[in-house]
Design an enzyme around this catalytic site. Structure first.
Site, short mmCIF file in Angstrom:
data_model
loop_
_atom_site.label_atom_id
_atom_site.label_comp_id
_atom_site.label_asym_id
_atom_site.label_seq_id
_atom_site.Cartn_x
_atom_site.Cartn_y
_atom_site.Cartn_z
CG ASP A 208 -12.29 9.07 34.52
OD1 ASP A 208 -11.08 9.24 34.76
OD2 ASP A 208 -12.82 7.95 34.50
NE ARG A 264 -3.64 9.10 33.95
CZ ARG A 264 -4.52 8.57 34.79
NH1 ARG A 264 -5.76 8.36 34.38
NH2 ARG A 264 -4.16 8.25 36.02
#
Length: 390
Positions: A208, A264
């Site tokens: 993740d 990100r």
């Protein structure tokens, strides 16, 4: 003088280090600097003020959990050495199933904690740090191997072709305040994405995030870290629908090294995020972690960038670095001053079509160095082994 606290079961003895004057400089008691959000709201001191009985040296997951439990929210300093791994034989061995992983992988910190590695080789593996509803925490000088979910879930409606979604971040900060994350290394290695299988025509992604900040967290500084070899790195604000985040998610990213991070770095929703003097290094054609974008300007983001250095092979324009990865109708605002892309001006105002109405200025004084000097400074200072811990 040394005291040994005997534990039962899998927990080994927790050694307590006492407050004798060190032989040389010790950075353990440093508090968050004033040039970031963690320096606000009274500052971030972690376990400063801890008694000698609340200052630990530990080298196993069992000892770490015992030290956290013993002190609760009282000030505590926990020095780690060696490899902290919840899946060692004395702690139950490899995760047996998804439920077992969820129980043992997440190391839940408590308020008023300094968690700091000794030397340059302290590792946290098969584990993730969870900061939920707490405050005043410092995490420094750790090599964090981003955890791998043993049971990713297939979502056929995620994207145009579906995706595998996994849980567990290296560090997850939720509904927490005054957090300083400094001089750490986050990496997928040794289990990089090229070693993962493919199912349903998609990479069965087990990682993740490296570090996420969400659910109304505030006063967070992320500084002098190296983030490397990872796809989706930092999510600030988890959902467009979490409108309660608006006015929160105050985060500073400064002097970090982003090395082969696909995207990100960070992606922001709602937050007042200050990004300065970071060095971004990547390649649009990297075989495992191809660069897609660095800074994501999501719904109601309010981002101020200053004097960052982007060196990304194959990138030619601001739009390669700064992107809205979500819905075009749900964008945010961003400004930049002084950042460079491959040695030339990033020119965010001229080349990226975002609103500049961020609506805030940093409530602290920061004096970013020129972007031309950022690469060498960050390479010299980011990551583990750059501070002294006795």
């Amino acid at each position: 003088m040394t005291t040994r606290i005997n534990m039962t079961g899998a927990a080994l003895a927790v050694l307590v280090a006492f407050a004798a004057a060190p032989a040389h400089a010790d950075d353990t008691l440093q508090t968050a600097p004033s040039n970031g959000w963690a320096g606000q709201n009274g500052g971030t001191k972690g376990g400063a003020g801890a008694s000698s009985a609340a200052t630990y040296k530990v080298n196993s997951a069992a000892q770490l959990l015992a030290a956290i439990k013993a002190q609760g929210d009282k000030p505590k300093i926990i020095k780690l050495y060696g490899t902290i791994d919840p899946t060692t034989a004395d702690n139950g061995g490899p995760y047996k199933d998804a439920a077992d992983q969820k129980t043992r992988l997440q190391i839940r910190l408590t308020s008023n904690t300094t968690l700091i590695g000794m030397g340059s080789d302290t590792k946290l593996v098969n584990a993730g740090l969870v900061l939920n509803g707490i405050q005043n925490v410092i995490i420094r000088n750790l090599n964090i191997v981003n955890p791998c979910d043993i049971n990713p879930i297939w979502d056929p409606e995620d994207g145009s072709a579906g995706n595998w979604n996994s849980e567990y971040d290296g560090i997850n900060i939720s509904n927490s305040k005054n957090i300083w994350v400094d001089h750490n290394v986050f990496t997928d290695a040794p289990k990089t994405d090229d070693q993962l299988p493919t199912a349903n025509g998609r990479l069965k992604q087990c990682h993740d995030a490296a570090l996420d900040v969400k659910n109304g967290s505030d006063f967070v500084t992320v500084s002098n870290n190296r983030f490397e070899l990872h796809q989706k790195n930092n999510l600030i604000g988890s959902s467009d629908s979490t409108t309660s985040d608006d006015g929160h998610l105050t985060v500073t990213f400064n002097n970090n090294h982003f090395l082969h991070i696909s995207e990100r770095a960070p992606r922001v929703r709602f937050g007042k995020v200050h990004i300065f003097n970071n060095y971004f290094e990547g390649n649009r054609a990297h075989k495992v972690y191809p660069h897609k974008y660095s800074v994501g300007v999501g719904y109601k983001a309010k981002i101020i960038m200053q004097n960052n250095a982007f060196e990304v092979a194959g990138a030619s324009s601001c739009t390669d670095m700064v992107n809205n990865p979500g819905s075009a109708s749900k964008s945010g605002a961003i400004t930049d001053a002084g950042s460079l892309l491959n040695g030339a001006a990033l020119n965010l105002a001229g080349k990226c079509s975002f609103s500049s109405a961020v609506g805030w200025t940093p409530p602290y004084s920061a004096s970013p160095a020129a972007a031309s000097s950022v690469k060498q400074s960050v390479l010299n200072n980011a990551g583990t082994g750059k501070i002294s811990v006795n």
